[in-house]
Write a protein that holds these residues in place. Sequence first.
Motif, short mmCIF file in Angstrom:
data_model
loop_
_atom_site.label_atom_id
_atom_site.label_comp_id
_atom_site.label_asym_id
_atom_site.label_seq_id
_atom_site.Cartn_x
_atom_site.Cartn_y
_atom_site.Cartn_z
N GLY A 576 -23.53 2.28 6.23
CA GLY A 576 -22.63 1.94 7.32
C GLY A 576 -21.24 1.52 6.91
N ALA A 577 -21.00 1.40 5.59
CA ALA A 577 -19.70 0.92 5.12
C ALA A 577 -18.58 1.92 5.39
CB ALA A 577 -19.76 0.60 3.64
N VAL A 578 -18.89 3.21 5.35
CA VAL A 578 -17.85 4.22 5.54
C VAL A 578 -17.19 4.07 6.90
CG1 VAL A 578 -17.37 6.70 5.71
CG2 VAL A 578 -18.90 5.83 3.92
N GLY A 579 -18.00 3.91 7.94
CA GLY A 579 -17.45 3.72 9.27
C GLY A 579 -16.78 2.38 9.45
N THR A 580 -17.39 1.34 8.89
CA THR A 580 -16.87 -0.01 9.05
C THR A 580 -15.46 -0.16 8.49
OG1 THR A 580 -19.12 -0.87 8.88
CG2 THR A 580 -17.33 -2.44 8.58
N TYR A 581 -15.24 0.42 7.32
CA TYR A 581 -13.96 0.26 6.63
C TYR A 581 -13.10 1.51 6.68
CZ TYR A 581 -16.32 -3.85 4.70
OH TYR A 581 -16.98 -5.05 4.55
N ALA A 582 -13.29 2.34 7.71
CA ALA A 582 -12.53 3.59 7.81
C ALA A 582 -11.03 3.35 7.82
CB ALA A 582 -12.96 4.35 9.07
N ALA A 583 -10.59 2.24 8.40
CA ALA A 583 -9.15 1.97 8.51
C ALA A 583 -8.51 1.62 7.17
CB ALA A 583 -8.90 0.83 9.50
N LEU A 584 -9.31 1.40 6.14
CA LEU A 584 -8.74 1.09 4.82
C LEU A 584 -7.79 2.18 4.34
CD1 LEU A 584 -11.45 -0.47 2.45
CD2 LEU A 584 -9.18 -1.38 2.98
N SER A 585 -8.08 3.42 4.71
CA SER A 585 -7.24 4.53 4.25
C SER A 585 -5.82 4.45 4.79
CB SER A 585 -7.86 5.87 4.66
OG SER A 585 -7.96 5.97 6.08
N ASN A 586 -5.59 3.62 5.80
CA ASN A 586 -4.24 3.41 6.32
C ASN A 586 -3.45 2.39 5.50
OD1 ASN A 586 -4.81 5.14 8.51
ND2 ASN A 586 -5.69 3.45 9.69
N TYR A 587 -4.14 1.69 4.59
CA TYR A 587 -3.49 0.59 3.89
C TYR A 587 -3.45 0.75 2.37
CZ TYR A 587 -3.82 -1.80 8.37
OH TYR A 587 -3.70 -2.14 9.70
N THR A 588 -4.35 1.57 1.84
CA THR A 588 -4.41 1.69 0.38
C THR A 588 -4.99 3.03 -0.02
OG1 THR A 588 -5.02 0.50 -1.64
CG2 THR A 588 -6.71 0.69 0.07
N ALA A 589 -4.89 3.36 -1.29
CA ALA A 589 -5.43 4.61 -1.82
C ALA A 589 -6.07 4.34 -3.17
CB ALA A 589 -4.31 5.65 -1.96
N LEU A 590 -6.73 5.34 -3.71
CA LEU A 590 -7.43 5.18 -4.98
C LEU A 590 -6.46 4.82 -6.11
CD1 LEU A 590 -9.87 8.22 -4.86
CD2 LEU A 590 -10.39 5.83 -4.36
N GLY A 591 -6.98 4.11 -7.09
CA GLY A 591 -6.18 3.76 -8.25
C GLY A 591 -6.99 2.96 -9.24
N GLY A 592 -6.46 2.77 -10.41
CA GLY A 592 -7.08 1.95 -11.42
C GLY A 592 -5.97 1.36 -12.28
N VAL A 593 -5.42 0.23 -11.84
CA VAL A 593 -4.23 -0.32 -12.50
C VAL A 593 -4.40 -1.81 -12.77
CG1 VAL A 593 -1.74 -0.72 -12.31
CG2 VAL A 593 -2.73 1.39 -11.39
N LEU A 594 -4.20 -2.19 -14.00
CA LEU A 594 -4.13 -3.60 -14.38
C LEU A 594 -2.69 -4.07 -14.17
CD1 LEU A 594 -5.12 -6.21 -15.99
CD2 LEU A 594 -4.26 -5.02 -18.01
N THR A 595 -2.53 -5.18 -13.43
CA THR A 595 -1.20 -5.77 -13.26
C THR A 595 -1.24 -7.19 -13.81
OG1 THR A 595 -0.88 -4.48 -11.22
CG2 THR A 595 0.66 -6.27 -11.64
N VAL A 596 -0.30 -7.49 -14.69
CA VAL A 596 -0.21 -8.81 -15.31
C VAL A 596 1.06 -9.48 -14.79
CG1 VAL A 596 0.02 -10.06 -17.48
CG2 VAL A 596 -1.43 -8.03 -17.36
N PHE A 597 0.91 -10.69 -14.25
CA PHE A 597 2.02 -11.41 -13.62
C PHE A 597 2.41 -12.62 -14.46
CE2 PHE A 597 -0.35 -9.31 -10.27
CZ PHE A 597 0.63 -8.80 -9.41
N ALA A 598 3.69 -12.98 -14.36
CA ALA A 598 4.21 -14.19 -15.00
C ALA A 598 5.39 -14.69 -14.16
CB ALA A 598 4.66 -13.92 -16.43
N LEU A 599 5.78 -15.94 -14.36
CA LEU A 599 6.94 -16.48 -13.66
C LEU A 599 8.20 -15.76 -14.14
CD1 LEU A 599 6.08 -20.28 -13.72
CD2 LEU A 599 5.95 -18.74 -11.75
N SER A 600 9.03 -15.33 -13.19
CA SER A 600 10.23 -14.58 -13.54
C SER A 600 11.36 -15.50 -14.02
CB SER A 600 10.70 -13.75 -12.35
OG SER A 600 10.94 -14.58 -11.23
N HIS A 601 11.33 -16.77 -13.61
CA HIS A 601 12.31 -17.75 -14.09
C HIS A 601 11.82 -19.15 -13.77
CE1 HIS A 601 13.62 -17.02 -9.88
NE2 HIS A 601 13.96 -18.30 -9.89
#
Length: 601
Positions: A576-601
């Motif tokens: 049932g997850a496919v129908g429940t979260y169908a709207a996700l495709s309006n907000y995001t897409a597939l990916g595999g990315v590590l993002t590392v954050f730090a204070l900019s100043h």
Amino acid sequence: MRRRIVLSSVAAIVLLGHGAAVAHDRATIMMPLGQNWAMPAGNYANWRFTALSQITPQNVKHLAPAWTFSTGVLRGHEGGPLVIGDRMYLVTPFPNIVYALDLNHDGKILWKYEPKQDPSIVPIMCCDTISRGVSYGDGKIFLYQADTTVVALDAITGKRIWAVKDGDPTRGATGTSAPFVIKDKVLVGVAGGEFGVRGHMTAYDIKTGKRIWRAYSEGPDKDILVDPKKTMSLGTPIGAESSLKSWQGDAWKIGGGATWGWVSYDPKLNLVYYGSGNPAAMNPVQRPGDNKWSSAIWARNADTGMAKWVYQMTPHDQWDYDGINEMILTDQSIDGKMRHLLTHFDRNGFAYTLDRATGALLIAAKYDPSVNWATKIDMDKASKTYGRPQVVMKYSTDHNGEDANTTGVCPASLGTKDEQPAAYSPITRLFYVPTNHLCMDYEPFRVRYTAGEPYDGASISMYPPKGEKNMGNFIAWDGSKGKIVWSDAERFSVWSGALATASGVVFYGTLGGYLKAVDAETGTELWKFKTPSGIIGNVNAYEHDGKEYIAVVSGIGGWPGIGLAAGLANPTDGLGAVGTYAALSNYTALGGVLTVFALSH
């Protein structure tokens, strides 16, 4: 001054927990406190807390990406990276590529290990081809492959040292969890309950890969490693063949109770804690009885695997409410008495607090007000139903041995919380919990067992509670009182792990791809950043060259994102997850990315 004293106390607590976690590796102990994230949950107690405090509620608005890294793999990225000294380690979904990255050069690849696996494993992996992370110990990186192979890699070179097969994929067994390293052992569970795989937890020798012990979730006493006179449940010995007596015939042999969740450890008690999953099949009529010990919390001796105590949360589970979620260990006062506690946010919508030494049940309360399948957990020790949920017959799917369709039962089968781990702060003494806010219609049907074929037996559709739109909440929970302190609503389920910091900032990710920072005391949103894909992984912190970093891997998938990850369009797919979260495709897409954050100043 008080703030400085509190932080110093927390540092001591974390140092003890962290030092114990890697006591077999002196080089790691000697590294500065807070620099590393040396195990999946940060410490043995599953706190997911950092003593680092450079990033505060006042300056978190200045957080910005420092560097990124593409994993080269789509599908769902659950889990998170490890940091050991100047190196970061992370693993991808199938084919389970392990990367060692150089923190001195913004993630330069030092080595890459890509195992050779039969792609036929992909169709039998429930809820996407995810991996929840690697583990570290004895100078090795430990990988649990999708095909259930446990691999030890040299942390410096990436060379394979040993490998051992844990399960049989031809019968539906898969590996999705992060290995757990304690002392001279590596522990792994197994996934595949929806294929009738009998769950087990196994300990391997850290140097050779030799099996030390294996404990099954159900079956004869000798298989589940219990002493019928000494293993306790709610203060009473479980008695001889407690599991066999709760199954009809040989149904326990294909009874599920998979062990694909998180593990924690108390070094003083020498006990490991973990949960077993739902019984198979998902049609409860086909397995009369309590189906022990599925959907249960286990406390086992780390050296022998023998169970000290066990507690079943959802006897004769009728709704797919696995018990695999993490066990968080704290020492707190309950009713004026200091206790060694275990807190568990179960799929069934109840948050449990137990004495982790004895298994005594202290608190059991709903952590989402929409939960309706049971009115409460019976806390009357004199009652014949002590410790059992008081099931509302309207929401039962088993009416005296007959299949029963039910509508509007809350939570849905993915639970008020699934494997996405909560965090705990020893400063606020609150738990920070990513939750789902969904109900379901559940239709059981007869299913026949065939080895290697799905053995589920239920059709499910999921939706928010009546009159509500949000599918998730991020909450702060007071474990000593069993109450929600604050709750932040989210459009979709919150499927990432949380991170609590000593400075009073809490981080979590959203299915839409935002990494968010909120105030630990109030839940007020302080900052957010849209990453390249939806976040179902866990947020980690580390220090490098004197600077604090926050790391998260984004990559939509998992159970809620299975439609996007696997290209499914039928609304009933993915339970049932496919129908429940169908709207996700309006907000995001597939990916595999590590993002590392730090204070900019």
